[in-house]
Design a protein around this motif. Structure first.
Motif, short mmCIF file in Angstrom:
data_model
loop_
_atom_site.label_atom_id
_atom_site.label_comp_id
_atom_site.label_asym_id
_atom_site.label_seq_id
_atom_site.Cartn_x
_atom_site.Cartn_y
_atom_site.Cartn_z
N ILE A 59 0.84 -1.21 0.00
CA ILE A 59 0.00 0.00 0.00
C ILE A 59 0.87 1.26 0.00
O ILE A 59 2.08 1.19 0.22
CB ILE A 59 -0.97 0.03 1.21
CG1 ILE A 59 -0.22 0.27 2.53
CG2 ILE A 59 -1.79 -1.24 1.29
CD1 ILE A 59 -1.13 0.59 3.71
N THR A 61 1.35 4.14 2.22
CA THR A 61 0.96 4.50 3.60
C THR A 61 0.70 6.01 3.76
O THR A 61 0.17 6.42 4.78
CB THR A 61 2.03 4.06 4.62
OG1 THR A 61 3.28 4.59 4.22
CG2 THR A 61 2.10 2.54 4.71
N ASP A 64 -3.21 5.64 1.59
CA ASP A 64 -4.21 4.59 1.80
C ASP A 64 -4.39 4.29 3.29
O ASP A 64 -3.49 4.55 4.10
CB ASP A 64 -3.78 3.28 1.11
CG ASP A 64 -3.42 3.47 -0.35
OD1 ASP A 64 -3.83 4.49 -0.93
OD2 ASP A 64 -2.73 2.60 -0.90
N SER A 65 -5.52 3.71 3.60
CA SER A 65 -5.82 3.29 4.97
C SER A 65 -6.17 1.80 4.95
O SER A 65 -6.94 1.33 4.11
CB SER A 65 -7.00 4.11 5.50
OG SER A 65 -7.65 3.44 6.55
N LEU A 66 -5.56 1.07 5.88
CA LEU A 66 -5.77 -0.37 5.96
C LEU A 66 -6.08 -0.71 7.41
O LEU A 66 -5.33 -0.32 8.31
CB LEU A 66 -4.48 -1.07 5.51
CG LEU A 66 -4.48 -2.55 5.17
CD1 LEU A 66 -5.40 -2.87 4.01
CD2 LEU A 66 -3.06 -2.99 4.81
N ARG A 67 -7.22 -1.37 7.63
CA ARG A 67 -7.59 -1.70 9.00
C ARG A 67 -7.82 -3.20 9.14
O ARG A 67 -8.30 -3.86 8.21
CB ARG A 67 -8.83 -0.90 9.43
CG ARG A 67 -8.50 0.56 9.67
CD ARG A 67 -9.69 1.41 9.99
NE ARG A 67 -10.18 1.33 11.36
CZ ARG A 67 -9.65 1.98 12.39
NH1 ARG A 67 -8.59 2.75 12.23
NH2 ARG A 67 -10.20 1.87 13.59
N PHE A 68 -7.45 -3.72 10.31
CA PHE A 68 -7.56 -5.15 10.60
C PHE A 68 -8.45 -5.31 11.83
O PHE A 68 -8.24 -4.64 12.85
CB PHE A 68 -6.18 -5.74 10.93
CG PHE A 68 -5.17 -5.57 9.85
CD1 PHE A 68 -5.01 -6.56 8.87
CD2 PHE A 68 -4.36 -4.44 9.78
CE1 PHE A 68 -4.07 -6.41 7.87
CE2 PHE A 68 -3.41 -4.29 8.78
CZ PHE A 68 -3.27 -5.27 7.82
N GLU B 80 -6.52 -2.96 14.45
CA GLU B 80 -5.19 -2.42 14.12
C GLU B 80 -5.30 -1.59 12.85
O GLU B 80 -6.18 -1.82 12.02
CB GLU B 80 -4.19 -3.55 13.92
CG GLU B 80 -3.89 -4.30 15.21
CD GLU B 80 -2.84 -5.39 14.99
OE1 GLU B 80 -1.75 -5.08 14.47
OE2 GLU B 80 -3.14 -6.54 15.31
N HIS B 81 -4.40 -0.66 12.72
CA HIS B 81 -4.45 0.28 11.60
C HIS B 81 -3.07 0.44 10.97
O HIS B 81 -2.06 0.50 11.66
CB HIS B 81 -4.96 1.63 12.11
CG HIS B 81 -5.10 2.64 11.02
ND1 HIS B 81 -6.28 2.85 10.34
CD2 HIS B 81 -4.20 3.47 10.46
CE1 HIS B 81 -6.09 3.76 9.42
NE2 HIS B 81 -4.84 4.15 9.46
N LEU B 82 -3.06 0.53 9.64
CA LEU B 82 -1.84 0.86 8.89
C LEU B 82 -2.17 1.99 7.92
O LEU B 82 -3.26 2.04 7.37
CB LEU B 82 -1.36 -0.33 8.07
CG LEU B 82 -0.60 -1.46 8.75
CD1 LEU B 82 -0.26 -2.54 7.72
CD2 LEU B 82 0.68 -0.94 9.41
N GLY B 83 -1.21 2.88 7.70
CA GLY B 83 -1.40 3.94 6.71
C GLY B 83 -2.03 5.18 7.29
O GLY B 83 -2.03 5.41 8.50
N ILE B 84 -2.61 5.94 6.38
CA ILE B 84 -3.13 7.25 6.73
C ILE B 84 -4.46 7.12 7.49
O ILE B 84 -5.18 6.14 7.33
CB ILE B 84 -3.31 8.10 5.44
CG1 ILE B 84 -3.38 9.57 5.75
CG2 ILE B 84 -4.49 7.62 4.64
CD1 ILE B 84 -3.22 10.45 4.52
#
Lengths: 96, 96
Positions: A59, A61, A64-68, B80-84
């Motif tokens: 991605i 960073t 983009d935003s990525l959530r788990f 959990e979060h990654l990125g913006i």
């Protein structure tokens, strides 16, 4: 455990669409695409750590935003659906 | 409990964008918008039942997909979060 992955990327640019395709391909190694940028993956702790690392490489960073979301092992009663079920991946397993 | 709501709608049409706005407004009564079409809502059982009913009235069930994931009460370690982190709602609470 079921890990839900939600990916927010602008698909108005070719780069964004490319990143979505790459993220999708990676997630499909572990599960299914249930919405355009939502993936349900069955992972153990080691796979989860590796997948996070691999996705962070794919991605942007800064954009983009990525959530788990960890739904645990007993996830079947925790998921509900309304509306249409898109067939994003014809070869994938059926959506719950 | 934390209910994660993911909404898959085509925003290439004005009607789709309108439905997304309406769904977003409804979800914001109970929580925050963490991605363009992903909402985290804090609900009790009665509120959850009502929200599902209200959202079903807003979406086009022939075209859109709406999914609900129940993260329970102890959700803080499950996200959990990654990125913006986009600021979709300036007046909303901070994203976890």
């Amino acid at each position: 455990m079921l890990i839900l992955i939600t990916y927010d990327v602008s698909t108005s640019s070719a780069e964004g669409r490319r990143r979505l395709t790459r993220v999708s391909k990676k997630c499909l190694d572990y599960g299914q695409r249930v919405q355009n940028s939502v993936f349900e993956c069955i992972l153990d702790t080691t796979q989860f750590r590796r997948l996070k690392y691999e996705l962070e490489e794919l991605i942007d960073t800064e954009k983009d935003s990525l959530r788990f979301y960890n739904l645990g092992d007993k996830y079947k009663t925790k998921v509900e659906h309304l509306g249409i079920k898109h067939s994003y991946d014809m070869e994938g397993p059926l959506i719950l």
